[in-house]
Design a protein around this motif. Structure first.
Motif, PDB file in Angstrom:
ATOM      1  N   MET A   1       0.835  -1.178   0.000  1.00 36.47           N
ATOM      2  CA  MET A   1       0.000   0.000   0.000  1.00 36.47           C
ATOM      3  C   MET A   1       0.884   1.247   0.000  1.00 36.47           C
ATOM      4  O   MET A   1       1.743   1.405   0.872  1.00 36.47           O
ATOM      5  N   ARG A   2       0.684   2.111  -0.975  1.00 37.15           N
ATOM      6  CA  ARG A   2       1.471   3.336  -1.088  1.00 37.15           C
ATOM      7  C   ARG A   2       0.938   4.373  -0.107  1.00 37.15           C
ATOM      8  O   ARG A   2      -0.251   4.651  -0.070  1.00 37.15           O
ATOM      9  N   LEU A   3       1.858   4.953   0.702  1.00 35.72           N
ATOM     10  CA  LEU A   3       1.493   5.994   1.662  1.00 35.72           C
ATOM     11  C   LEU A   3       1.755   7.387   1.096  1.00 35.72           C
ATOM     12  O   LEU A   3       0.994   8.314   1.343  1.00 35.72           O
ATOM     13  N   THR A   4       2.883   7.519   0.399  1.00 32.94           N
ATOM     14  CA  THR A   4       3.271   8.783  -0.233  1.00 32.94           C
ATOM     15  C   THR A   4       3.919   8.438  -1.568  1.00 32.94           C
ATOM     16  O   THR A   4       4.049   7.267  -1.923  1.00 32.94           O
ATOM     17  N   LYS A   5       4.388   9.453  -2.252  1.00 30.18           N
ATOM     18  CA  LYS A   5       5.036   9.266  -3.549  1.00 30.18           C
ATOM     19  C   LYS A   5       6.200   8.261  -3.478  1.00 30.18           C
ATOM     20  O   LYS A   5       6.401   7.483  -4.399  1.00 30.18           O
ATOM     21  N   ASN A   6       6.942   8.267  -2.381  1.00 27.10           N
ATOM     22  CA  ASN A   6       8.139   7.425  -2.289  1.00 27.10           C
ATOM     23  C   ASN A   6       8.122   6.377  -1.183  1.00 27.10           C
ATOM     24  O   ASN A   6       9.097   5.641  -1.034  1.00 27.10           O
ATOM     25  N   PHE A   7       7.051   6.293  -0.406  1.00 31.85           N
ATOM     26  CA  PHE A   7       7.034   5.340   0.708  1.00 31.85           C
ATOM     27  C   PHE A   7       5.819   4.423   0.652  1.00 31.85           C
ATOM     28  O   PHE A   7       4.698   4.870   0.433  1.00 31.85           O
ATOM     29  N   ASN A   8       6.087   3.140   0.883  1.00 35.84           N
ATOM     30  CA  ASN A   8       5.050   2.114   0.971  1.00 35.84           C
ATOM     31  C   ASN A   8       4.902   1.679   2.420  1.00 35.84           C
ATOM     32  O   ASN A   8       5.875   1.685   3.178  1.00 35.84           O
ATOM     33  N   LEU A   9       3.712   1.243   2.772  1.00 33.59           N
ATOM     34  CA  LEU A   9       3.443   0.785   4.133  1.00 33.59           C
ATOM     35  C   LEU A   9       4.406  -0.316   4.562  1.00 33.59           C
ATOM     36  O   LEU A   9       4.866  -0.336   5.700  1.00 33.59           O
ATOM     37  N   SER A  10       4.751  -1.210   3.661  1.00 33.15           N
ATOM     38  CA  SER A  10       5.625  -2.342   4.009  1.00 33.15           C
ATOM     39  C   SER A  10       6.984  -1.900   4.552  1.00 33.15           C
ATOM     40  O   SER A  10       7.605  -2.618   5.330  1.00 33.15           O
TER      41      SER A  10
ATOM     42  N   ASN B   1      -0.988   7.141  12.321  1.00 35.75           N
ATOM     43  CA  ASN B   1       0.343   7.554  12.786  1.00 35.75           C
ATOM     44  C   ASN B   1       1.392   7.304  11.722  1.00 35.75           C
ATOM     45  O   ASN B   1       2.228   8.170  11.445  1.00 35.75           O
ATOM     46  N   VAL B   2       1.377   6.123  11.148  1.00 35.51           N
ATOM     47  CA  VAL B   2       2.409   5.796  10.156  1.00 35.51           C
ATOM     48  C   VAL B   2       2.232   6.648   8.900  1.00 35.51           C
ATOM     49  O   VAL B   2       3.214   7.036   8.266  1.00 35.51           O
ATOM     50  N   LEU B   3       1.009   6.994   8.563  1.00 35.70           N
ATOM     51  CA  LEU B   3       0.777   7.871   7.418  1.00 35.70           C
ATOM     52  C   LEU B   3       1.356   9.262   7.692  1.00 35.70           C
ATOM     53  O   LEU B   3       2.038   9.839   6.837  1.00 35.70           O
ATOM     54  N   GLU B   4       1.129   9.787   8.885  1.00 33.19           N
ATOM     55  CA  GLU B   4       1.695  11.091   9.240  1.00 33.19           C
ATOM     56  C   GLU B   4       3.226  11.046   9.237  1.00 33.19           C
ATOM     57  O   GLU B   4       3.890  11.974   8.756  1.00 33.19           O
ATOM     58  N   LEU B   5       3.796   9.968   9.758  1.00 29.52           N
ATOM     59  CA  LEU B   5       5.245   9.794   9.749  1.00 29.52           C
ATOM     60  C   LEU B   5       5.763   9.762   8.317  1.00 29.52           C
ATOM     61  O   LEU B   5       6.739  10.452   7.975  1.00 29.52           O
ATOM     62  N   ALA B   6       5.110   8.999   7.456  1.00 28.25           N
ATOM     63  CA  ALA B   6       5.530   8.896   6.052  1.00 28.25           C
ATOM     64  C   ALA B   6       5.442  10.250   5.353  1.00 28.25           C
ATOM     65  O   ALA B   6       6.327  10.602   4.562  1.00 28.25           O
TER      66      ALA B   6
END
Length: 123
Positions: free
Chosen positions: A1-10, A27-32
């Motif tokens: 699952m993509r959270l941002t342009k360059n970061f995936n949840l995994s 939380n992890v989405l805000e961190l990403a």
């Protein structure tokens, strides 16, 4: 699952294979999103060594009992072209400019810790 342009949840998953509780997804989405600001600034990939930790994994590696990793609010990161101290200083500058969230920052020998606890913490 993509959270941002360059970061995936995994990339934020616990290293022991434990599933991240769904209530920590915000939380992890805000961190990403905050790490994406750093990624956009430096223009090179960021490797996440450790992010979310289950209670058992955190205990096994000797993590703090109140670690922000337990809440998916922290990441230990490496940027190959920068020292941990340089990464920490860039994060501090981006925080002072209001571009990243205030939180915990520490430069270790091989990585930089950043978390989104919401108040300044340095060690």
């Amino acid at each position: 699952m993509r959270l941002t342009k360059n970061f995936n949840l995994s990339e934020f998953d616990c290293k022991d294979g434990s599933e991240m509780p769904s209530e920590l997804l915000a939380n992890v989405l805000e961190l990403a999103e905050n790490l994406q600001v750093l990624r956009d600034f430096v223009g090179v990939p960021i490797k996440i060594n450790s992010s979310y930790r289950s209670l058992s994994h955190n205990a096994n590696i000797g993590g703090s009992k109140s670690s922000q990793h337990l809440f998916a609010k922290a990441a230990d990161i490496v940027i190959e072209s920068k020292s941990p101290e340089q990464v920490a200083n860039i994060i501090k500058a981006l925080i002072s400019e209001g571009k990243m969230k205030q939180g915990g920052i520490s430069a270790y020998n091989t990585f930089t810790h950043y978390d989104i606890r919401g108040h300044k913490a340095r060690w």
